[in-house]
Write a protein that holds these residues in place. Sequence first.
Motif, PDB file in Angstrom:
ATOM      1  N   VAL A  13     -15.752   6.645   0.603  1.00 39.04           N
ATOM      2  CA  VAL A  13     -14.712   5.619   0.498  1.00 39.04           C
ATOM      3  C   VAL A  13     -13.396   6.243   0.055  1.00 39.04           C
ATOM      4  O   VAL A  13     -13.354   7.061  -0.874  1.00 39.04           O
ATOM      5  N   ILE A  14     -12.335   5.839   0.723  1.00 39.10           N
ATOM      6  CA  ILE A  14     -10.975   6.251   0.376  1.00 39.10           C
ATOM      7  C   ILE A  14     -10.196   5.015  -0.054  1.00 39.10           C
ATOM      8  O   ILE A  14     -10.198   4.007   0.652  1.00 39.10           O
ATOM      9  N   LEU A  15      -9.547   5.093  -1.199  1.00 35.93           N
ATOM     10  CA  LEU A  15      -8.712   4.008  -1.695  1.00 35.93           C
ATOM     11  C   LEU A  15      -7.257   4.339  -1.398  1.00 35.93           C
ATOM     12  O   LEU A  15      -6.684   5.248  -2.005  1.00 35.93           O
ATOM     13  N   GLY A  16      -6.664   3.641  -0.439  1.00 33.32           N
ATOM     14  CA  GLY A  16      -5.253   3.808  -0.147  1.00 33.32           C
ATOM     15  C   GLY A  16      -4.423   2.867  -1.005  1.00 33.32           C
ATOM     16  O   GLY A  16      -4.737   1.682  -1.103  1.00 33.32           O
ATOM     17  N   GLY A  36      17.243  -5.945  -6.758  1.00 32.48           N
ATOM     18  CA  GLY A  36      16.451  -4.846  -6.234  1.00 32.48           C
ATOM     19  C   GLY A  36      15.886  -3.962  -7.331  1.00 32.48           C
ATOM     20  O   GLY A  36      14.727  -3.538  -7.275  1.00 32.48           O
ATOM     21  N   ARG A  37      16.684  -3.691  -8.335  1.00 33.58           N
ATOM     22  CA  ARG A  37      16.230  -2.809  -9.413  1.00 33.58           C
ATOM     23  C   ARG A  37      15.107  -3.420 -10.235  1.00 33.58           C
ATOM     24  O   ARG A  37      14.398  -2.708 -10.956  1.00 33.58           O
ATOM     25  N   ALA A  38      14.896  -4.725 -10.119  1.00 35.99           N
ATOM     26  CA  ALA A  38      13.796  -5.377 -10.829  1.00 35.99           C
ATOM     27  C   ALA A  38      12.438  -5.025 -10.228  1.00 35.99           C
ATOM     28  O   ALA A  38      11.401  -5.214 -10.883  1.00 35.99           O
ATOM     29  N   LEU A  39      12.417  -4.566  -8.977  1.00 38.45           N
ATOM     30  CA  LEU A  39      11.186  -4.095  -8.319  1.00 38.45           C
ATOM     31  C   LEU A  39      10.077  -5.149  -8.325  1.00 38.45           C
ATOM     32  O   LEU A  39       8.890  -4.833  -8.472  1.00 38.45           O
ATOM     33  N   ALA A  40      10.454  -6.403  -8.155  1.00 40.93           N
ATOM     34  CA  ALA A  40       9.488  -7.498  -8.308  1.00 40.93           C
ATOM     35  C   ALA A  40       8.334  -7.440  -7.321  1.00 40.93           C
ATOM     36  O   ALA A  40       7.258  -7.989  -7.594  1.00 40.93           O
ATOM     37  N   ASP A  41       8.515  -6.764  -6.190  1.00 40.20           N
ATOM     38  CA  ASP A  41       7.495  -6.781  -5.153  1.00 40.20           C
ATOM     39  C   ASP A  41       6.511  -5.624  -5.242  1.00 40.20           C
ATOM     40  O   ASP A  41       5.816  -5.301  -4.271  1.00 40.20           O
ATOM     41  N   THR A  42       6.420  -5.023  -6.401  1.00 37.33           N
ATOM     42  CA  THR A  42       5.456  -3.955  -6.647  1.00 37.33           C
ATOM     43  C   THR A  42       4.032  -4.521  -6.674  1.00 37.33           C
ATOM     44  O   THR A  42       3.811  -5.643  -7.125  1.00 37.33           O
ATOM     45  N   ASP A  43       3.076  -3.720  -6.221  1.00 32.65           N
ATOM     46  CA  ASP A  43       1.657  -4.049  -6.421  1.00 32.65           C
ATOM     47  C   ASP A  43       1.307  -3.595  -7.840  1.00 32.65           C
ATOM     48  O   ASP A  43       0.686  -2.554  -8.054  1.00 32.65           O
ATOM     49  N   TRP A  44       1.696  -4.404  -8.804  1.00 34.43           N
ATOM     50  CA  TRP A  44       1.657  -4.002 -10.207  1.00 34.43           C
ATOM     51  C   TRP A  44       0.256  -3.590 -10.657  1.00 34.43           C
ATOM     52  O   TRP A  44      -0.716  -4.303 -10.440  1.00 34.43           O
ATOM     53  N   HIS A  45       0.200  -2.398 -11.294  1.00 32.02           N
ATOM     54  CA  HIS A  45      -1.016  -1.884 -11.932  1.00 32.02           C
ATOM     55  C   HIS A  45      -2.197  -1.765 -10.962  1.00 32.02           C
ATOM     56  O   HIS A  45      -3.352  -1.824 -11.384  1.00 32.02           O
ATOM     57  N   TYR A  50      -8.100  -0.459 -10.018  1.00 38.32           N
ATOM     58  CA  TYR A  50      -9.171   0.226  -9.299  1.00 38.32           C
ATOM     59  C   TYR A  50      -9.692   1.467 -10.017  1.00 38.32           C
ATOM     60  O   TYR A  50     -10.659   2.079  -9.547  1.00 38.32           O
ATOM     61  N   ASP A  51      -9.093   1.821 -11.134  1.00 39.53           N
ATOM     62  CA  ASP A  51      -9.445   3.063 -11.811  1.00 39.53           C
ATOM     63  C   ASP A  51     -10.921   3.105 -12.193  1.00 39.53           C
ATOM     64  O   ASP A  51     -11.441   2.188 -12.856  1.00 39.53           O
ATOM     65  N   ARG A 246     -12.710  -6.677 -11.508  1.00 40.25           N
ATOM     66  CA  ARG A 246     -13.101  -5.269 -11.441  1.00 40.25           C
ATOM     67  C   ARG A 246     -14.602  -5.129 -11.198  1.00 40.25           C
ATOM     68  O   ARG A 246     -15.035  -4.255 -10.432  1.00 40.25           O
ATOM     69  N   THR A 247     -15.381  -5.973 -11.816  1.00 42.65           N
ATOM     70  CA  THR A 247     -16.837  -5.937 -11.594  1.00 42.65           C
ATOM     71  C   THR A 247     -17.166  -6.216 -10.137  1.00 42.65           C
ATOM     72  O   THR A 247     -18.003  -5.536  -9.526  1.00 42.65           O
ATOM     73  N   LEU A 248     -16.513  -7.217  -9.572  1.00 46.29           N
ATOM     74  CA  LEU A 248     -16.725  -7.556  -8.162  1.00 46.29           C
ATOM     75  C   LEU A 248     -16.307  -6.403  -7.260  1.00 46.29           C
ATOM     76  O   LEU A 248     -17.047  -6.013  -6.341  1.00 46.29           O
ATOM     77  N   LEU A 249     -15.119  -5.859  -7.479  1.00 46.41           N
ATOM     78  CA  LEU A 249     -14.630  -4.769  -6.637  1.00 46.41           C
ATOM     79  C   LEU A 249     -15.540  -3.552  -6.737  1.00 46.41           C
ATOM     80  O   LEU A 249     -15.820  -2.888  -5.720  1.00 46.41           O
TER      81      LEU A 249
END
Length: 272
Positions: A13-16, A36-45, A50-51, A246-249
């Motif tokens: 498995v590869i996590l992209g 723009g500098r607020a970066l609101a559209d980040t996939d935060w954390h 997935y760690d 996280r348990t489900l993933l």
Amino acid sequence: MTPVEVIEGEGAVILGQPHGGTWLPDTVAARLNARGRALADTDWHIGRLYDELLPGATVVRANFHRYAIDANRDPGGGSLYPGQNTTGLCPATDFDGQPIWRPGAAPGAGAVAARRDELHAPYHAALAAQVERVRARHGVAVLWDCHSIRSEIPFLFEGRLPVLNIGSDGGATCDARIEARVAAACQGSGLETVLNGRFRGGWTTRHYGRPESGVHAIQMEIAQRAYLAAEAPPWAFDAERAAPLRTLLARILTDLDHLARSGALATGAHHA
């Protein structure tokens, strides 16, 4: 800052992770407006979410922010969802349809080409290399494209997004058994789930997913209410809220890794 980080694992498995990065070159950051500098559209954390969920997983993550260039968009500039609101390769607006660049500072064709060469291309070179390495080792590779998004974004979709949004481009990007196992696990979790709804797989999933060649790709878009304290600054990770997710993933990823390593997918046949 290197544009791409790779953690090589021994599994199938590869996590992209194309959208978790927040780094911007100084020349890009200086051209963004306050919104723009607020970066609101980040996939935060997304990295933290997935760690360590799957020992042996390979991770390929973009460290750069999608406002510089979007690693999950067609490098030729084609739309993922023709006729629907979306953001492009070098987005002009945020997910709310509001400008993110200072007046006159939006990137032109030359800047887009440079960013494609300096950021987009290295991410996909790294991802392609890992797909080939994993496929050579196991006969197959499973690319799980990790994403998250705010639950309510009227510019992009109506109402509130389900928690779990599975994308396989209508079943084209992975073996049907992978799609079925992921959907069943998600639906059995009690979390709101949709298969190939508003998000049916981005450019990464569609580009790499070639089940007939032994490369199976599937996208998971997660509504951020499932693991953030609030879908607003400071975008804090909520470990207690995230624990069931996280348990489900972890269960899903472990199942897919076992399926791939079992040899059941090794012929590369696309079972419908």
